[in-house]
Design a protein around this motif. Structure first.
Motif, mmCIF file in Angstrom:
data_model
loop_
_atom_site.group_PDB
_atom_site.id
_atom_site.type_symbol
_atom_site.label_atom_id
_atom_site.label_comp_id
_atom_site.label_asym_id
_atom_site.label_seq_id
_atom_site.Cartn_x
_atom_site.Cartn_y
_atom_site.Cartn_z
ATOM 1 N N ALA A 161 0.841 -1.196 0.000
ATOM 2 C CA ALA A 161 0.000 0.000 0.000
ATOM 3 C C ALA A 161 0.873 1.241 0.000
ATOM 4 N N THR A 162 0.338 2.325 -0.538
ATOM 5 C CA THR A 162 1.031 3.605 -0.521
ATOM 6 C C THR A 162 0.837 4.257 0.844
ATOM 7 N N PRO A 163 1.584 5.331 1.135
ATOM 8 C CA PRO A 163 1.371 6.031 2.408
ATOM 9 C C PRO A 163 -0.065 6.507 2.594
ATOM 10 N N GLY A 164 -0.766 6.774 1.488
ATOM 11 C CA GLY A 164 -2.163 7.189 1.577
ATOM 12 C C GLY A 164 -3.135 6.043 1.704
ATOM 13 N N GLY A 165 -2.627 4.810 1.737
ATOM 14 C CA GLY A 165 -3.467 3.643 1.923
ATOM 15 C C GLY A 165 -4.026 3.032 0.655
ATOM 16 N N VAL A 166 -3.562 3.489 -0.518
ATOM 17 C CA VAL A 166 -4.044 2.908 -1.780
ATOM 18 C C VAL A 166 -3.375 1.552 -1.984
ATOM 19 N N PRO A 210 10.263 -6.628 0.293
ATOM 20 C CA PRO A 210 10.689 -6.017 1.565
ATOM 21 C C PRO A 210 11.268 -4.615 1.407
ATOM 22 N N LEU A 211 11.878 -4.326 0.259
ATOM 23 C CA LEU A 211 12.450 -3.003 0.045
ATOM 24 C C LEU A 211 11.371 -1.927 -0.062
ATOM 25 N N TRP A 212 10.161 -2.315 -0.461
ATOM 26 C CA TRP A 212 9.043 -1.377 -0.485
ATOM 27 C C TRP A 212 8.761 -0.884 0.935
ATOM 28 N N GLY A 213 8.676 -1.817 1.867
ATOM 29 C CA GLY A 213 8.416 -1.449 3.250
ATOM 30 C C GLY A 213 9.553 -0.657 3.872
ATOM 31 N N GLN A 214 10.765 -0.843 3.379
ATOM 32 C CA GLN A 214 11.927 -0.104 3.890
ATOM 33 C C GLN A 214 12.081 1.264 3.232
ATOM 34 N N GLY A 215 11.202 1.574 2.279
ATOM 35 C CA GLY A 215 11.283 2.855 1.595
ATOM 36 C C GLY A 215 12.414 2.943 0.593
ATOM 37 N N LYS A 216 12.835 1.793 0.042
ATOM 38 C CA LYS A 216 13.944 1.755 -0.909
ATOM 39 C C LYS A 216 13.495 1.343 -2.317
ATOM 40 N N LEU A 217 12.206 1.129 -2.504
ATOM 41 C CA LEU A 217 11.670 0.688 -3.797
ATOM 42 C C LEU A 217 10.412 1.483 -4.111
ATOM 43 N N ALA A 218 10.342 2.021 -5.323
ATOM 44 C CA ALA A 218 9.176 2.784 -5.769
ATOM 45 C C ALA A 218 8.721 2.287 -7.130
ATOM 46 N N VAL A 219 7.495 2.647 -7.492
ATOM 47 C CA VAL A 219 6.929 2.347 -8.806
ATOM 48 C C VAL A 219 6.616 3.664 -9.500
ATOM 49 N N LEU A 220 7.000 3.775 -10.765
ATOM 50 C CA LEU A 220 6.575 4.909 -11.590
ATOM 51 C C LEU A 220 5.575 4.371 -12.600
ATOM 52 N N ALA A 221 4.359 4.893 -12.552
ATOM 53 C CA ALA A 221 3.258 4.343 -13.340
ATOM 54 C C ALA A 221 3.179 4.940 -14.744
ATOM 55 N N ASN A 222 2.821 4.082 -15.675
ATOM 56 C CA ASN A 222 2.448 4.469 -17.040
ATOM 57 C C ASN A 222 3.468 5.388 -17.712
ATOM 58 N N VAL A 223 4.687 4.896 -17.831
ATOM 59 C CA VAL A 223 5.773 5.630 -18.471
ATOM 60 C C VAL A 223 5.910 5.164 -19.918
ATOM 61 N N GLY A 224 6.218 6.078 -20.809
ATOM 62 C CA GLY A 224 6.481 5.701 -22.194
ATOM 63 C C GLY A 224 7.112 6.844 -22.957
ATOM 64 N N GLY A 270 18.999 3.516 -2.088
ATOM 65 C CA GLY A 270 18.929 4.187 -0.806
ATOM 66 C C GLY A 270 18.439 5.610 -0.894
ATOM 67 N N ALA A 271 18.578 6.249 -2.067
ATOM 68 C CA ALA A 271 18.132 7.638 -2.230
ATOM 69 C C ALA A 271 16.728 7.733 -2.810
ATOM 70 N N VAL A 272 16.094 6.589 -3.059
ATOM 71 C CA VAL A 272 14.737 6.571 -3.619
ATOM 72 C C VAL A 272 13.723 6.837 -2.510
ATOM 73 N N ARG A 273 12.759 7.677 -2.782
ATOM 74 C CA ARG A 273 11.649 7.879 -1.848
ATOM 75 C C ARG A 273 10.653 6.751 -2.082
ATOM 76 N N GLY A 274 10.944 5.627 -1.504
ATOM 77 C CA GLY A 274 10.232 4.400 -1.820
ATOM 78 C C GLY A 274 8.941 4.211 -1.053
ATOM 79 N N GLY A 275 8.340 3.042 -1.287
ATOM 80 C CA GLY A 275 7.067 2.724 -0.657
ATOM 81 C C GLY A 275 5.904 3.502 -1.221
ATOM 82 N N ASN A 276 6.044 3.951 -2.482
ATOM 83 C CA ASN A 276 4.992 4.775 -3.067
ATOM 84 C C ASN A 276 4.928 4.561 -4.572
ATOM 85 N N VAL A 277 3.782 4.897 -5.153
ATOM 86 C CA VAL A 277 3.582 4.868 -6.603
ATOM 87 C C VAL A 277 3.560 6.306 -7.095
ATOM 88 N N TYR A 278 4.386 6.611 -8.077
ATOM 89 C CA TYR A 278 4.474 7.956 -8.623
ATOM 90 C C TYR A 278 3.848 7.985 -10.019
#
Length: 451
Positions: A90-95, A108-122, A380-388
């Motif tokens: 889930a994202t910080p907003g609960g989505v 596990p890296l999502w929960g540690q804030g080290k992994l993010a998703v960037l949606a619908n890139v092209g 380590g510099a990624v603002r993880g745990g979120n979908v951008y």
């Protein structure tokens, strides 16, 4: 729809030795350490998913309405909403979202804030709506849905093809002064020749993990005979013949021998973190070893290119993609652990690219060529745990559909994706137009996923 296959990656020994000429100054690196640059070390590591990874089954929306729409359209290709096929986050907003279970190793890296998703890139030439794409009133990238063309565009950062350079190579061009006097390659592909790494100024190189570059026939008995052979070879390679072609060929061999001693000889860089024996695992292990050599090479800014093939899933997609994502995630997890071991986790950012996404509507047991897709960013510099970016609601013929089958019209351009990474890497606002000439058409050059 075109199904041509002309990937930019080749893995021949002859091509490797030709491209080893880019390793200018590597001979000196084996005998004397370069002064480490005052700049903190940073590296960008691209993992290109050749064939067009299906973003729809990589990250799935799990809110009730969105998941039900996804399941209805995907039919037999839909991933059941249970832990065996979708790992819920889930994202910080609960989505809520679901990761393909093949990605278990990096969840596990999502929960540690080290992994993010960037949606619908092209790849985009300009921001556009569905209607503007359909009526042609806004320019679209050339040759959409073609593997070979979109591979070039995604690596070049150019919606019209290639000017002979890649966006990472151009970023390295802008930051070459950060590497001081070091002449070690700032841009290295672990998967053969890659446009992504090519700059206008910076020398690039390609390596093949596990390929031994040491000269044959140099370990004969007795030792005096072996020494005589090595001395004779060195004399040939250093002799000034006065012929440019011969001198260039000799330089290739000198650099290859020197690099071999750095990567596989006595005292070569070693990494304690275990890596999987897969192709992508071994590519990322080699990247980790080169990063460990930074006190010797004097490098402060480097870009790397790795790849994983097999994502052109027109049939048998479910298990095929799951296994490919498993290979990807296990290698990425090991690599992140290695960057922690090396003390550079905050200075290394790993991210995915692909030719394009795939259609939401299935085609038998697979899917067809699409456009936008979802991508992973780790470090380590990624603002993880979120979908951008803007995650699309699953629908056919809706505002996110470029046609009628759920080929996503990108809401985020490759320029914005790359520019956010390049800014973190150190490319200034004034330099950015040289890296991404098309960026000025997009109102948000920094997407916020890097700290």
């Amino acid at each position: 729809m075109r199904h041509d296959h002309s990937p930019l990656v080749t893995r021949t020994r002859r091509r490797f030795l030709r491209e080893a000429s880019a390793l200018l100054g590597a001979a000196a690196l084996g005998s004397a350490a370069q002064a480490q640059s005052a700049s903190p070390y940073k590296a960008l590591v691209c993992i290109f998913l050749f064939g067009g990874n299906d973003g729809h089954n990589t990250v799935v929306p799990m809110s009730t309405a969105a998941y039900n729409a996804y399941k209805s359209i995907r039919g037999g290709l839909a991933l059941p909403g249970n832990d065996a096929t979708l790992v819920q986050v889930a994202t910080p907003g609960g989505v809520p979202y679901g990761f393909n279970s093949g990605l278990n190793a990096i969840v596990p890296l999502w929960g540690q804030g080290k992994l993010a998703v960037l949606a619908n890139v092209g790849m985009l030439a300009r921001p556009m709506t569905r209607q503007q794409y359909l009526d042609g009133s806004v320019k679209a990238p050339t040759q959409l849905f073609s593997h070979s063309d979109q591979i070039v565009q995604m690596q070049a950062g150019d919606p019209n093809g290639s000017g002979g350079t890649g966006w990472a190579g151009r970023a390295a061009d802008q930051l070459q002064s950060q590497n001081g006097t070091s002449r070690f390659p700032a841009s290295i592909s672990m998967a053969g020749n890659a446009l992504f790494c090519a700059g206008n100024v910076v020398q690039s190189a390609s390596l093949i993990p596990g390929f031994d570059l040491s000269a044959d026939g140099m370990n004969v008995w007795p030792d005096t005979a072996a020494a005589a052979r090595r001395n004779a070879l060195n004399s040939l390679l250093t002799m000034d013949s006065g012929m440019t072609l011969i001198q260039s060929a000799n330089k290739v061999r000198q650099d290859a021998i020197s690099l071999n001693s750095l990567l596989s000889g006595a005292g070569a860089a070693t990494v304690s973190t275990p890596f999987p024996g897969t192709s992508i695992g071994q590519q990322l292990l080699q990247v980790a070893k080169i990063i460990k050599l930074r006190p010797t090479t004097g490098m402060a800014r480097q870009v790397f290119f790795c790849s994983l093939d097999g994502f052109d899933t027109h049939s048998g997609q479910s298990w095929q993609q799951m296994d490919l994502l498993r290979q990807l995630a296990e290698a990425m997890s090991a690599f992140y652990t290695a960057t922690v071991e090396l003390g550079v986790a905050d200075g290394v950012t790993t991210f995915t690219e692909s030719d394009f996404g795939r259609t939401l509507q299935p085609s038998g047991s697979g899917s067809d060529h699409g456009w936008g897709s979802h991508h992973l960013i780790m470090g380590g510099a990624v603002r993880g745990g979120n979908v951008y970016g803007s995650f699309p609601f699953p629908a056919l013929g809706g505002p996110d559909d470029a046609g009628s089958r759920g080929a996503l019209l990108p809401s985020t351009s490759l320029d914005q994706y790359g520019a956010t990474l390049a800014k973190w890497f150190g490319v200034s606002a004034t330099q950015m137009a040289s890296v991404f000439p098309n960026l000025g058409y997009f109102s948000t050059p920094d997407l916020g996923f890097m700290s």
